[in-house]
Scaffold this motif. Structure first.
Motif, PDB file in Angstrom:
ATOM      1  N   LEU A 175      -3.038   0.729  -0.394  1.00  0.00           N
ATOM      2  CA  LEU A 175      -2.304   1.703   0.409  1.00  0.00           C
ATOM      3  C   LEU A 175      -2.278   3.076  -0.257  1.00  0.00           C
ATOM      4  O   LEU A 175      -2.500   4.107   0.384  1.00  0.00           O
ATOM      5  CB  LEU A 175      -0.874   1.206   0.648  1.00  0.00           C
ATOM      6  N   LYS A 178      -5.217   5.794  -0.387  1.00  0.00           N
ATOM      7  CA  LYS A 178      -5.453   6.564   0.839  1.00  0.00           C
ATOM      8  C   LYS A 178      -4.096   6.921   1.457  1.00  0.00           C
ATOM      9  O   LYS A 178      -3.695   6.355   2.477  1.00  0.00           O
ATOM     10  CB  LYS A 178      -6.316   5.785   1.827  1.00  0.00           C
ATOM     11  N   ARG A 180      -0.940   8.193   3.387  1.00  0.00           N
ATOM     12  CA  ARG A 180      -0.649   8.532   4.780  1.00  0.00           C
ATOM     13  C   ARG A 180      -1.640   7.946   5.786  1.00  0.00           C
ATOM     14  O   ARG A 180      -1.474   8.138   6.979  1.00  0.00           O
ATOM     15  CB  ARG A 180      -0.499  10.053   4.971  1.00  0.00           C
ATOM     16  N   GLN A 181      -2.654   7.231   5.297  1.00  0.00           N
ATOM     17  CA  GLN A 181      -3.524   6.507   6.228  1.00  0.00           C
ATOM     18  C   GLN A 181      -2.835   5.225   6.648  1.00  0.00           C
ATOM     19  O   GLN A 181      -2.320   4.489   5.807  1.00  0.00           O
ATOM     20  CB  GLN A 181      -4.868   6.187   5.595  1.00  0.00           C
ATOM     21  N   VAL A 182      -2.822   4.955   7.931  1.00  0.00           N
ATOM     22  CA  VAL A 182      -2.167   3.757   8.444  1.00  0.00           C
ATOM     23  C   VAL A 182      -3.156   2.592   8.430  1.00  0.00           C
ATOM     24  O   VAL A 182      -4.275   2.710   8.935  1.00  0.00           O
ATOM     25  CB  VAL A 182      -1.647   3.984   9.873  1.00  0.00           C
ATOM     26  N   PHE A 183      -2.731   1.499   7.828  1.00  0.00           N
ATOM     27  CA  PHE A 183      -3.535   0.278   7.783  1.00  0.00           C
ATOM     28  C   PHE A 183      -2.889  -0.780   8.677  1.00  0.00           C
ATOM     29  O   PHE A 183      -1.686  -1.040   8.564  1.00  0.00           O
ATOM     30  CB  PHE A 183      -3.618  -0.280   6.358  1.00  0.00           C
ATOM     31  N   VAL A 226       4.703   1.746  10.273  1.00  0.00           N
ATOM     32  CA  VAL A 226       4.316   2.464  11.487  1.00  0.00           C
ATOM     33  C   VAL A 226       4.386   1.444  12.615  1.00  0.00           C
ATOM     34  O   VAL A 226       3.521   0.575  12.737  1.00  0.00           O
ATOM     35  CB  VAL A 226       2.893   3.061  11.367  1.00  0.00           C
ATOM     36  N   TYR A 231       1.149  -0.382   8.225  1.00  0.00           N
ATOM     37  CA  TYR A 231       1.860   0.225   7.099  1.00  0.00           C
ATOM     38  C   TYR A 231       1.054   1.377   6.498  1.00  0.00           C
ATOM     39  O   TYR A 231      -0.167   1.426   6.616  1.00  0.00           O
ATOM     40  CB  TYR A 231       2.116  -0.818   6.003  1.00  0.00           C
ATOM     41  N   LYS A 232       1.769   2.276   5.829  1.00  0.00           N
ATOM     42  CA  LYS A 232       1.110   3.359   5.108  1.00  0.00           C
ATOM     43  C   LYS A 232       1.904   3.694   3.851  1.00  0.00           C
ATOM     44  O   LYS A 232       3.096   3.391   3.744  1.00  0.00           O
ATOM     45  CB  LYS A 232       0.988   4.612   5.984  1.00  0.00           C
ATOM     46  N   ASP A 234       3.317   6.783   1.605  1.00  0.00           N
ATOM     47  CA  ASP A 234       3.638   8.207   1.738  1.00  0.00           C
ATOM     48  C   ASP A 234       4.779   8.552   0.793  1.00  0.00           C
ATOM     49  O   ASP A 234       5.905   8.120   0.994  1.00  0.00           O
ATOM     50  CB  ASP A 234       4.019   8.526   3.189  1.00  0.00           C
TER      51      ASP A 234
END
Length: 240
Positions: A175, A178, A180-183, A226, A231-232, A234
């Motif tokens: 996580l 990367k 703020r990338q949503v996985f 999210v 999840y992300k 941040d």
């Protein structure tokens, strides 16, 4: 690989023995919870992998897992269970098991899970020369967060996030590298667990819950949900 199999069903152990011999693994068998825990505690650092039945005589698998994690937060543990209850599986994961396999299972499936978990747990150690294993360089470093994959350490505002299991560390790293990338859960299952879970997303949720608890011991939450997606990571909202 040196394996401790704690399993009260002798026919299961005998079946797996054939497959373990084929892999040339050194396996010790224990047939109740107390015997298995004693074998582990005799020399915790010798074990590369634990397979742990949930329903054991003398001491149940949940208790054994809890006691093992007090001694070693990192030894890979796969929980075996004949129970088909979601709550049993989630409890096992929340106590620190890295994976679970529901009985009846294919021996080849268990072998594949064990190999994948072992590969994840040892890859970094195998690739780094002994003289370079202690390295203060961080693979990820932001204003508030940093991770070192060589020392397997993570910090939030210079406070160590302690007690991360191999899977929790890998999940956080996936996580955080990367931000703020949503996985999606499916993506995390493929990236972190290294094989298909065929839609079993409870594994991700259980590990995220445990990981968040450890992060919150040292500072603000940096793993965000999210809704409806996944999840992300941040840390932009962490206060100065």
């Amino acid at each position: 690989m040196k394996v401790l199999m704690i399993e009260d069903n002798q026919s299961v152990s005998e079946m797996m023995q054939i497959f373990f011999l084929n892999e040339d693994w050194d396996v010790t068998y224990a047939y109740d919870g107390k015997e298995g825990l004693d074998a582990f505690l005799d020399n915790p650092e010798q074990w590369d992998m634990i397979t742990l039945d949930l329903n054991l005589p003398t001491m149940d698998g949940v208790t054994v897992c809890r006691e093992m994690r007090k001694v070693s937060p990192t030894v890979p543990i796969i929980m075996l269970t004949a129970r088909d209850s979601e709550s049993d599986q989630v409890i096992g994961l929340e106590l620190g098991a890295d994976d679970y396999v529901t009985k009846p299972f294919s021996p080849l499936t268990l072998i594949a899970r064990m190999k994948a978990l072992h590969r994840r747990a040892t890859l970094v150690e195998e690739q780094i020369p002994e003289s370079e294993k202690i390295d203060n360089a961080f693979d990820i470093q932001t204003e508030h967060f940093k991770m070192n994959t060589k020392t397997r350490e993570a910090y939030l505002d210079d406070k160590a996030i302690d007690g991360l299991t191999p899977k929790e560390f890998d999940l956080l790293y996936t996580l955080a590298k990367k931000p703020r990338q949503v996985f999606s859960r499916e993506q995390l299952l493929e990236l972190v667990w290294d094989y298909q879970y065929f839609g079993d997303e409870r594994t991700v949720d259980a590990h995220i819950k445990k990981l968040r608890q450890k992060i919150e011991k040292v500072g603000p939450q940096v793993i965000q949900t999210v809704w409806g997606v996944g999840y992300k990571f941040d840390d932009s909202g962490v206060a100065e």
